[in-house]
Design a protein around this motif. Sequence first.
Motif, PDB file in Angstrom:
ATOM      1  N   LYS A  41      -5.496 -14.529  11.362  1.00 57.38           N
ATOM      2  CA  LYS A  41      -5.380 -14.294   9.923  1.00 57.38           C
ATOM      3  C   LYS A  41      -4.722 -12.940   9.692  1.00 57.38           C
ATOM      4  O   LYS A  41      -5.111 -11.942  10.301  1.00 57.38           O
ATOM      5  N   LEU A  42      -3.726 -12.890   8.818  1.00 60.27           N
ATOM      6  CA  LEU A  42      -3.086 -11.635   8.456  1.00 60.27           C
ATOM      7  C   LEU A  42      -3.687 -11.129   7.150  1.00 60.27           C
ATOM      8  O   LEU A  42      -3.708 -11.843   6.148  1.00 60.27           O
ATOM      9  N   ILE A  43      -4.164  -9.896   7.174  1.00 58.39           N
ATOM     10  CA  ILE A  43      -4.793  -9.288   6.017  1.00 58.39           C
ATOM     11  C   ILE A  43      -3.992  -8.052   5.638  1.00 58.39           C
ATOM     12  O   ILE A  43      -3.737  -7.185   6.486  1.00 58.39           O
ATOM     13  N   PHE A  44      -3.584  -7.969   4.382  1.00 53.67           N
ATOM     14  CA  PHE A  44      -2.688  -6.910   3.935  1.00 53.67           C
ATOM     15  C   PHE A  44      -3.442  -5.890   3.073  1.00 53.67           C
ATOM     16  O   PHE A  44      -4.178  -6.257   2.169  1.00 53.67           O
ATOM     17  N   PHE A  45      -3.211  -4.618   3.388  1.00 53.99           N
ATOM     18  CA  PHE A  45      -3.723  -3.525   2.574  1.00 53.99           C
ATOM     19  C   PHE A  45      -2.546  -2.637   2.176  1.00 53.99           C
ATOM     20  O   PHE A  45      -1.778  -2.205   3.024  1.00 53.99           O
ATOM     21  N   TYR A  46      -2.394  -2.360   0.890  1.00 57.17           N
ATOM     22  CA  TYR A  46      -1.393  -1.392   0.468  1.00 57.17           C
ATOM     23  C   TYR A  46      -1.802  -0.802  -0.872  1.00 57.17           C
ATOM     24  O   TYR A  46      -2.392  -1.473  -1.720  1.00 57.17           O
ATOM     25  N   GLU A  47      -1.546   0.459  -1.029  1.00 57.68           N
ATOM     26  CA  GLU A  47      -1.878   1.164  -2.261  1.00 57.68           C
ATOM     27  C   GLU A  47      -0.897   2.314  -2.420  1.00 57.68           C
ATOM     28  O   GLU A  47      -0.804   3.190  -1.551  1.00 57.68           O
ATOM     29  N   TRP A  48      -0.147   2.320  -3.537  1.00 54.18           N
ATOM     30  CA  TRP A  48       0.919   3.298  -3.714  1.00 54.18           C
ATOM     31  C   TRP A  48       0.929   3.890  -5.115  1.00 54.18           C
ATOM     32  O   TRP A  48       0.626   3.208  -6.097  1.00 54.18           O
ATOM     33  N   ASN A  49       1.301   5.162  -5.167  1.00 53.37           N
ATOM     34  CA  ASN A  49       1.569   5.855  -6.425  1.00 53.37           C
ATOM     35  C   ASN A  49       3.018   6.324  -6.361  1.00 53.37           C
ATOM     36  O   ASN A  49       3.385   7.093  -5.470  1.00 53.37           O
ATOM     37  N   LEU A  50       3.832   5.842  -7.275  1.00 62.94           N
ATOM     38  CA  LEU A  50       5.275   6.095  -7.213  1.00 62.94           C
ATOM     39  C   LEU A  50       5.741   6.882  -8.434  1.00 62.94           C
ATOM     40  O   LEU A  50       5.304   6.626  -9.553  1.00 62.94           O
TER      41      LEU A  50
END
Length: 339
Positions: free
Chosen positions: A76-85
């Motif tokens: 299983k591929l689990i994605f985490f991402y969090e960005w302030n642009l």
Amino acid sequence: MAKWGEGDPRWIVEERADATNVNNWHWTERDATNWSSDKLKSLLLGLSVESEEGLCEVTEVGKVEGEASINNRKGKLIFFYEWNLKATWTAKSKAGVKYKGAIEVPNLSDENDMEDLDISVSLNKDEPDTPLLNLMKTKGSDKIREALGSYVGYLKSEFTQGMILPTANGVAKPQSTSQSKAKLDKTQISTSGSTVAPVNTGVKIPTCKFSMRETFLTSPAELYRVFLNQEMVQAFTHAPATVDGERGGKFRLLDGNVFGEFTELTPDEKIVMKWRYNNWPCEHYATITMTFLDRSSETELKVECRGVPDSQEEQTKEGWKRYYFEAIKQTFGYGARLY
């Protein structure tokens, strides 16, 4: 528990010729932060919208703060991402007045849908009011949202290569989906129980084909030469370029944002090339066929594009119109009749 003499199938090394992460059972993690930072900058920089009032363009991406990672557990591929642009946009009205403003996206995250993104667009202090601000807040925000959505798509396709390992027959087992944080089910790769292609075949992405036509007030021979002559390419792109105008020759222009290879050349009649933007998935090229048609005192150029990523169709069309068609006409005077 496994029966005596059979062993637990999760640990059968024979299923993998290299005995690495058998059956994708172990937890593996890949840091996508640096890759994501570069990808986000390339997707946002140069985005533009235009109206009868003028042109707006993202000219600088000053802050890309956050992190991204991909985890594989039991296939299983689990994605985490969090960005302030944070980015800078500039505008120029039809009257020649220039403006400057800021863009901020504080919540690009796997927990938020694209339609929930907060995209703040403003003018710098002391800048006079302009209708171009509304253009950037509406159409500009839509383009930014589309670009950030394509980042998520690239993260799932381009950066995940090799994370689901093939078994003994060279075919990866199907992935199942899982949840991450509150809404991870919205950011996963699902295979619907189908067999995944061998890893070494690369990532298959949805593509499209389209054609464009444009008329130039010059001969086919002269227009043909514009695309193959390095000095002429540098003239209409207003930037350094590398162009080897021979079959098999490579080209790179617009500060490296566009590059490829000439695969077929029929003097004064046709150019076929492998062509790509640098923000497309690695090693993916479109096939561009340019046909030069003699229309007496002018030349009709037919451009056929095949294999363009679906998400890049509009950007590619606009890029050709702006950086090829319009730029060539303005630079060499091929768009106006002289009486």
